[in-house]
Motif scaffolding. Structure first.
Motif, PDB file in Angstrom:
ATOM      1  N   ASP A  34       6.788 -14.376 -96.033  1.00 30.77           N
ATOM      2  CA  ASP A  34       8.193 -14.628 -96.367  1.00 30.77           C
ATOM      3  C   ASP A  34       9.050 -13.379 -96.165  1.00 30.77           C
ATOM      4  O   ASP A  34      10.220 -13.471 -95.806  1.00 30.77           O
ATOM      5  CB  ASP A  34       8.339 -15.122 -97.813  1.00 30.77           C
ATOM      6  N   LEU A  35       8.468 -12.212 -96.420  1.00 32.54           N
ATOM      7  CA  LEU A  35       9.185 -10.945 -96.258  1.00 32.54           C
ATOM      8  C   LEU A  35       9.012 -10.373 -94.848  1.00 32.54           C
ATOM      9  O   LEU A  35       9.465  -9.267 -94.568  1.00 32.54           O
ATOM     10  CB  LEU A  35       8.702  -9.931 -97.300  1.00 32.54           C
ATOM     11  N   GLN A  36       8.356 -11.134 -93.985  1.00 28.97           N
ATOM     12  CA  GLN A  36       8.091 -10.731 -92.599  1.00 28.97           C
ATOM     13  C   GLN A  36       7.366  -9.388 -92.534  1.00 28.97           C
ATOM     14  O   GLN A  36       7.696  -8.515 -91.740  1.00 28.97           O
ATOM     15  CB  GLN A  36       9.389 -10.699 -91.792  1.00 28.97           C
ATOM     16  N   MET A  37       6.378  -9.239 -93.419  1.00 29.48           N
ATOM     17  CA  MET A  37       5.550  -8.032 -93.449  1.00 29.48           C
ATOM     18  C   MET A  37       4.209  -8.346 -92.804  1.00 29.48           C
ATOM     19  O   MET A  37       3.446  -9.158 -93.320  1.00 29.48           O
ATOM     20  CB  MET A  37       5.319  -7.569 -94.895  1.00 29.48           C
ATOM     21  N   ASP A  38       3.947  -7.724 -91.665  1.00 29.75           N
ATOM     22  CA  ASP A  38       2.658  -7.969 -91.011  1.00 29.75           C
ATOM     23  C   ASP A  38       1.991  -6.688 -90.534  1.00 29.75           C
ATOM     24  O   ASP A  38       0.850  -6.692 -90.117  1.00 29.75           O
ATOM     25  CB  ASP A  38       2.812  -8.960 -89.860  1.00 29.75           C
ATOM     26  N   ILE A  92      -3.051  -7.417 -91.055  1.00 27.38           N
ATOM     27  CA  ILE A  92      -3.817  -8.506 -91.640  1.00 27.38           C
ATOM     28  C   ILE A  92      -4.193  -9.420 -90.479  1.00 27.38           C
ATOM     29  O   ILE A  92      -3.322  -9.802 -89.690  1.00 27.38           O
ATOM     30  CB  ILE A  92      -2.991  -9.239 -92.708  1.00 27.38           C
ATOM     31  N   ASP A  93      -5.482  -9.720 -90.347  1.00 29.06           N
ATOM     32  CA  ASP A  93      -5.908 -10.523 -89.197  1.00 29.06           C
ATOM     33  C   ASP A  93      -5.513 -11.990 -89.374  1.00 29.06           C
ATOM     34  O   ASP A  93      -4.964 -12.390 -90.401  1.00 29.06           O
ATOM     35  CB  ASP A  93      -7.404 -10.334 -88.915  1.00 29.06           C
ATOM     36  N   ALA A  94      -5.780 -12.785 -88.346  1.00 29.34           N
ATOM     37  CA  ALA A  94      -5.367 -14.192 -88.324  1.00 29.34           C
ATOM     38  C   ALA A  94      -5.975 -15.009 -89.458  1.00 29.34           C
ATOM     39  O   ALA A  94      -5.415 -16.029 -89.852  1.00 29.34           O
ATOM     40  CB  ALA A  94      -5.727 -14.817 -86.981  1.00 29.34           C
ATOM     41  N   THR A  95      -7.116 -14.558 -89.997  1.00 31.97           N
ATOM     42  CA  THR A  95      -7.757 -15.300 -91.092  1.00 31.97           C
ATOM     43  C   THR A  95      -7.309 -14.809 -92.463  1.00 31.97           C
ATOM     44  O   THR A  95      -7.783 -15.298 -93.479  1.00 31.97           O
ATOM     45  CB  THR A  95      -9.292 -15.212 -90.994  1.00 31.97           C
ATOM     46  N   GLY A  96      -6.406 -13.803 -92.502  1.00 32.10           N
ATOM     47  CA  GLY A  96      -5.885 -13.303 -93.773  1.00 32.10           C
ATOM     48  C   GLY A  96      -6.682 -12.162 -94.368  1.00 32.10           C
ATOM     49  O   GLY A  96      -6.585 -11.879 -95.554  1.00 32.10           O
TER      50      GLY A  96
END
Length: 158
Positions: A34-38, A92-96
């Motif tokens: 939601d905060l666009q933090m990746d 954070i990878d695609a699986t979280g």
């Protein structure tokens, strides 16, 4: 006009596997999305044996401030060297999952059970036992600390 700050909430108990991977809880992953933090910067904390996970945009703001330090003063260079020791960019990878490098696992004293605790715009990563010990040992001093830190703040003028 004040710029909106990214605020993270919650305390999450997680397990870390032998390779240093932590599956982030879905509630935390949702907040980050939601905060666009990746993209994050992971580092050793200054005051306790734990790690800090800074969203990249927050880290960049901090680096801009630190870049104003006079590098011809030994104490500034000593501080920067220690503060930035072991810093890593992480995602954070695609699986979280979050992968914590082995040297930072050791620096943070992390074992199998960890706690991810929000600290306004960053996340702290603690070994579960160390986190609970810290909260227990500092419990009786918390009222004095709260008064020292918050007692002079003006909450009426927002």
């Amino acid at each position: 006009m004040m710029k909106k700050m990214n605020i993270l909430n919650g305390t999450y108990y997680c397990k870390m596997d032998a390779k240093g991977r932590i599956m982030l809880p879905s509630e935390l992953r949702k907040q980050l999305a939601d905060l666009q933090m990746d993209s994050f910067v992971l580092k050793r904390a200054v005051f306790h044996q734990n790690l800090e996970m800074h969203p990249k945009n927050e880290w960049d703001k901090l680096m801009e401030k630190l870049n104003t330090l006079n590098r011809f003063k030994k104490k500034n260079i000593d501080f920067l060297t220690r503060f930035l020791a072991g810093v890593r960019n992480v995602n954070i990878d695609a699986t979280g999952r979050l992968q914590i490098p082995k040297d930072l696992v050791a620096a943070g004293g992390l074992k199998k059970e960890v706690v991810i605790a929000s600290a306004i715009n960053i996340l702290q990563i603690w070994d579960k036992d160390a986190y609970e010990k810290f909260l227990t040992e500092s419990a009786e001093d918390f009222s004095d600390l709260a008064e020292d830190v918050m007692g002079e703040m003006d909450f009426d003028n927002e």
